[in-house]
Each structure stands twice: as C-alpha cells, then as structure tokens.
Design a protein around this motif. Structure first.
Motif, PDB file in Angstrom:
ATOM      1  N   MET A   1       0.843  -1.195   0.000  1.00 35.44           N
ATOM      2  CA  MET A   1       0.000   0.000   0.000  1.00 35.44           C
ATOM      3  C   MET A   1       0.881   1.249   0.000  1.00 35.44           C
ATOM      4  O   MET A   1       1.778   1.381   0.825  1.00 35.44           O
ATOM      5  CB  MET A   1      -0.885  -0.022   1.245  1.00 35.44           C
ATOM      6  CG  MET A   1      -1.767   1.162   1.410  1.00 35.44           C
ATOM      7  SD  MET A   1      -3.429   0.699   0.923  1.00 35.44           S
ATOM      8  CE  MET A   1      -4.268   2.203   1.234  1.00 35.44           C
ATOM      9  N   PRO A   2       0.643   2.198  -0.933  1.00 35.30           N
ATOM     10  CA  PRO A   2       1.444   3.418  -0.988  1.00 35.30           C
ATOM     11  C   PRO A   2       1.271   4.276   0.262  1.00 35.30           C
ATOM     12  O   PRO A   2       0.240   4.220   0.930  1.00 35.30           O
ATOM     13  CB  PRO A   2       0.891   4.146  -2.216  1.00 35.30           C
ATOM     14  CG  PRO A   2       0.154   3.111  -2.993  1.00 35.30           C
ATOM     15  CD  PRO A   2      -0.311   2.093  -2.001  1.00 35.30           C
ATOM     16  N   THR A   3       2.282   5.095   0.541  1.00 31.07           N
ATOM     17  CA  THR A   3       2.228   6.043   1.639  1.00 31.07           C
ATOM     18  C   THR A   3       1.107   7.046   1.388  1.00 31.07           C
ATOM     19  O   THR A   3       0.904   7.494   0.270  1.00 31.07           O
ATOM     20  CB  THR A   3       3.568   6.809   1.731  1.00 31.07           C
ATOM     21  OG1 THR A   3       4.615   5.862   1.854  1.00 31.07           O
ATOM     22  CG2 THR A   3       3.591   7.755   2.904  1.00 31.07           C
ATOM     23  N   SER A   4       0.386   7.430   2.435  1.00 36.01           N
ATOM     24  CA  SER A   4      -0.693   8.400   2.289  1.00 36.01           C
ATOM     25  C   SER A   4      -0.130   9.793   2.001  1.00 36.01           C
ATOM     26  O   SER A   4       0.789  10.252   2.669  1.00 36.01           O
ATOM     27  CB  SER A   4      -1.537   8.460   3.563  1.00 36.01           C
ATOM     28  OG  SER A   4      -2.512   9.485   3.427  1.00 36.01           O
ATOM     29  N   LEU A   5      -0.693  10.429   0.989  1.00 34.85           N
ATOM     30  CA  LEU A   5      -0.328  11.805   0.658  1.00 34.85           C
ATOM     31  C   LEU A   5      -1.281  12.800   1.307  1.00 34.85           C
ATOM     32  O   LEU A   5      -1.088  14.012   1.213  1.00 34.85           O
ATOM     33  CB  LEU A   5      -0.384  12.005  -0.861  1.00 34.85           C
ATOM     34  CG  LEU A   5       0.468  11.086  -1.729  1.00 34.85           C
ATOM     35  CD1 LEU A   5       0.209  11.375  -3.202  1.00 34.85           C
ATOM     36  CD2 LEU A   5       1.933  11.233  -1.409  1.00 34.85           C
ATOM     37  N   CYS A   6      -2.309  12.280   1.973  1.00 37.13           N
ATOM     38  CA  CYS A   6      -3.378  13.128   2.501  1.00 37.13           C
ATOM     39  C   CYS A   6      -2.870  14.083   3.577  1.00 37.13           C
ATOM     40  O   CYS A   6      -1.997  13.746   4.378  1.00 37.13           O
ATOM     41  CB  CYS A   6      -4.501  12.266   3.069  1.00 37.13           C
ATOM     42  SG  CYS A   6      -5.336  11.301   1.791  1.00 37.13           S
ATOM     43  N   GLY A   7      -3.439  15.282   3.549  1.00 36.51           N
ATOM     44  CA  GLY A   7      -3.100  16.284   4.549  1.00 36.51           C
ATOM     45  C   GLY A   7      -3.026  17.657   3.923  1.00 36.51           C
ATOM     46  O   GLY A   7      -3.308  17.856   2.734  1.00 36.51           O
ATOM     47  N   THR A   8      -2.633  18.615   4.731  1.00 34.80           N
ATOM     48  CA  THR A   8      -2.422  19.987   4.291  1.00 34.80           C
ATOM     49  C   THR A   8      -0.926  20.239   4.331  1.00 34.80           C
ATOM     50  O   THR A   8      -0.267  19.980   5.350  1.00 34.80           O
ATOM     51  CB  THR A   8      -3.169  20.977   5.208  1.00 34.80           C
ATOM     52  OG1 THR A   8      -4.568  20.657   5.153  1.00 34.80           O
ATOM     53  CG2 THR A   8      -2.962  22.414   4.767  1.00 34.80           C
ATOM     54  N   TRP A   9      -0.383  20.729   3.232  1.00 34.81           N
ATOM     55  CA  TRP A   9       1.054  20.871   3.041  1.00 34.81           C
ATOM     56  C   TRP A   9       1.375  22.303   2.619  1.00 34.81           C
ATOM     57  O   TRP A   9       0.745  22.829   1.708  1.00 34.81           O
ATOM     58  CB  TRP A   9       1.536  19.906   1.966  1.00 34.81           C
ATOM     59  CG  TRP A   9       1.158  18.479   2.193  1.00 34.81           C
ATOM     60  CD1 TRP A   9      -0.002  17.867   1.824  1.00 34.81           C
ATOM     61  CD2 TRP A   9       1.948  17.478   2.836  1.00 34.81           C
ATOM     62  NE1 TRP A   9       0.023  16.542   2.191  1.00 34.81           N
ATOM     63  CE2 TRP A   9       1.208  16.270   2.817  1.00 34.81           C
ATOM     64  CE3 TRP A   9       3.216  17.483   3.433  1.00 34.81           C
ATOM     65  CZ2 TRP A   9       1.689  15.089   3.360  1.00 34.81           C
ATOM     66  CZ3 TRP A   9       3.693  16.299   3.967  1.00 34.81           C
ATOM     67  CH2 TRP A   9       2.944  15.127   3.936  1.00 34.81           C
ATOM     68  N   ASP A  10       2.366  22.921   3.270  1.00 34.97           N
ATOM     69  CA  ASP A  10       2.772  24.289   2.948  1.00 34.97           C
ATOM     70  C   ASP A  10       4.133  24.284   2.257  1.00 34.97           C
ATOM     71  O   ASP A  10       5.070  23.610   2.707  1.00 34.97           O
ATOM     72  CB  ASP A  10       2.851  25.126   4.234  1.00 34.97           C
ATOM     73  CG  ASP A  10       1.476  25.294   4.881  1.00 34.97           C
ATOM     74  OD1 ASP A  10       0.504  25.539   4.148  1.00 34.97           O
ATOM     75  OD2 ASP A  10       1.383  25.157   6.122  1.00 34.97           O
ATOM     76  N   MET A  11       4.242  25.052   1.169  1.00 32.86           N
ATOM     77  CA  MET A  11       5.467  25.071   0.372  1.00 32.86           C
ATOM     78  C   MET A  11       6.645  25.628   1.161  1.00 32.86           C
ATOM     79  O   MET A  11       6.531  26.650   1.839  1.00 32.86           O
ATOM     80  CB  MET A  11       5.258  25.920  -0.878  1.00 32.86           C
ATOM     81  CG  MET A  11       6.510  26.006  -1.744  1.00 32.86           C
ATOM     82  SD  MET A  11       6.269  27.085  -3.155  1.00 32.86           S
ATOM     83  CE  MET A  11       5.387  25.968  -4.213  1.00 32.86           C
ATOM     84  N   ILE A  12       7.791  24.924   1.039  1.00 32.35           N
ATOM     85  CA  ILE A  12       9.022  25.423   1.655  1.00 32.35           C
ATOM     86  C   ILE A  12      10.124  25.664   0.617  1.00 32.35           C
ATOM     87  O   ILE A  12      11.072  26.378   0.885  1.00 32.35           O
ATOM     88  CB  ILE A  12       9.533  24.501   2.791  1.00 32.35           C
ATOM     89  CG1 ILE A  12       9.746  23.074   2.320  1.00 32.35           C
ATOM     90  CG2 ILE A  12       8.566  24.556   3.979  1.00 32.35           C
ATOM     91  CD1 ILE A  12      10.391  22.164   3.362  1.00 32.35           C
ATOM     92  N   SER A  13      10.007  25.059  -0.577  1.00 39.89           N
ATOM     93  CA  SER A  13      10.968  25.368  -1.642  1.00 39.89           C
ATOM     94  C   SER A  13      10.326  25.137  -3.003  1.00 39.89           C
ATOM     95  O   SER A  13       9.393  24.340  -3.135  1.00 39.89           O
ATOM     96  CB  SER A  13      12.254  24.552  -1.498  1.00 39.89           C
ATOM     97  OG  SER A  13      12.027  23.199  -1.794  1.00 39.89           O
ATOM     98  N   ASN A  14      10.861  25.864  -4.003  1.00 39.77           N
ATOM     99  CA  ASN A  14      10.266  25.879  -5.328  1.00 39.77           C
ATOM    100  C   ASN A  14      11.377  26.171  -6.342  1.00 39.77           C
ATOM    101  O   ASN A  14      11.707  27.320  -6.588  1.00 39.77           O
ATOM    102  CB  ASN A  14       9.175  26.965  -5.365  1.00 39.77           C
ATOM    103  CG  ASN A  14       8.317  26.895  -6.589  1.00 39.77           C
ATOM    104  OD1 ASN A  14       8.413  25.979  -7.393  1.00 39.77           O
ATOM    105  ND2 ASN A  14       7.444  27.884  -6.743  1.00 39.77           N
ATOM    106  N   VAL A  15      11.972  25.128  -6.912  1.00 38.17           N
ATOM    107  CA  VAL A  15      13.124  25.271  -7.799  1.00 38.17           C
ATOM    108  C   VAL A  15      12.689  25.141  -9.259  1.00 38.17           C
ATOM    109  O   VAL A  15      12.023  24.182  -9.635  1.00 38.17           O
ATOM    110  CB  VAL A  15      14.194  24.202  -7.459  1.00 38.17           C
ATOM    111  CG1 VAL A  15      15.365  24.269  -8.426  1.00 38.17           C
ATOM    112  CG2 VAL A  15      14.654  24.350  -6.020  1.00 38.17           C
ATOM    113  N   ASN A  16      13.079  26.108 -10.071  1.00 39.18           N
ATOM    114  CA  ASN A  16      12.820  26.167 -11.517  1.00 39.18           C
ATOM    115  C   ASN A  16      11.333  26.285 -11.874  1.00 39.18           C
ATOM    116  O   ASN A  16      10.898  25.818 -12.922  1.00 39.18           O
ATOM    117  CB  ASN A  16      13.446  24.989 -12.274  1.00 39.18           C
ATOM    118  CG  ASN A  16      13.515  25.257 -13.771  1.00 39.18           C
ATOM    119  OD1 ASN A  16      13.734  26.385 -14.207  1.00 39.18           O
ATOM    120  ND2 ASN A  16      13.311  24.235 -14.569  1.00 39.18           N
TER     121      ASN A  16
END
Length: 137
Positions: A1-16
């Motif tokens: 079973m894949p790891t859960s991606l569920c949740g609220t996530w805030d950006m900390i880096s953004n390359v290119n």
C-alpha cells in the motif's frame, strides 16, 4: 500500500518554477506573480477518489480523479489547456501523465518523512517543489 499523501502541506521550496511556467507558455506578467506565491496543497482521499487542491492568495486549482482512470483536465487559471490525464501509483510515488498540446507533461507526488515532494515536467523543464505538513492538522 502506498504512503498516504493526505493532509495539508505548505510550500518550503520551489526550484525552476519559472522555467516550467515558461515551457507552459505562461506570460511573463503571470510568472512574476506566481513566483511570489507561497502555495498550499490539500490532498484528500474519499474512497477511491483523490482530490488535490492547490491554494494561494491569487488563484486556486482543484483536480479530482481515480487511480488508473483517464480523466479530462482543464487547467483553468493556470495555462488554460485541455488535456487527458491518468494518475497511477509507481511504488510510493503518485505519477500523473498529461496528454495534450504540450509534450512530456506530467507530475509526481511522494512523501519522505514530514515532507511532500512534487516534480512538475513539461517539454524538458523540471520544477521541484517541497512542502512541509501543516502542524495545525
């Protein structure tokens, strides 16, 4: 079973991100605005349906899909394109292939520790974003 991606996530880096947006044909004006934004991802799973919301103070974008089923996607407010997309699990990574007028377009989400990774691909450009799980959940 894949790891859960569920949740609220805030950006900390953004390359290119600018290179990726340029490959999409997004105007210089909109790229300058987008580069200043701190994005938030909200990922939900309801049965076999996934909902991914990308939120900002400028524009919001939501997609909803089932794993392995092709769906029509319209990137309204982003690059305003219609395409056919299919999301599949490859190990612990959620991969979405997007077929339309732009070549080699796709994205991959995966979790490592308390971080959500997102790689966006379009016509040879790769944008790498990292998000941290929101502690207020």
């Amino acid at each position: 079973m894949p790891t859960s991606l569920c949740g609220t996530w805030d950006m900390i880096s953004n390359v290119n991100f600018e290179g990726y947006m340029s490959a999409l044909g997004i105007s210089v004006y909109l790229r300058k605005i987008a580069l200043r934004l701190k994005l938030r991802k909200v990922i939900e799973q309801q049965g076999d349906q996934y909902i991914i919301k990308t939120l900002s103070t400028f524009k919001n974008y939501t997609i909803s899909f089932k794993i392995g089923q092709e769906f029509e996607e319209f990137t309204k407010g982003l690059d305003n394109r219609h395409m056919k997309s299919t999301a599949t699990w490859q190990g612990n990574k959620l991969l979405c292939e997007q077929t339309g007028e732009k070549k080699n377009r796709s994205w991959i989400h995966w979790v490592e520790g308390d971080k959500l990774h997102l790689e966006l691909y379009c016509e040879g450009e790769v944008c790498k974003q990292v998000y941290r799980k929101n502690v207020n959940e």
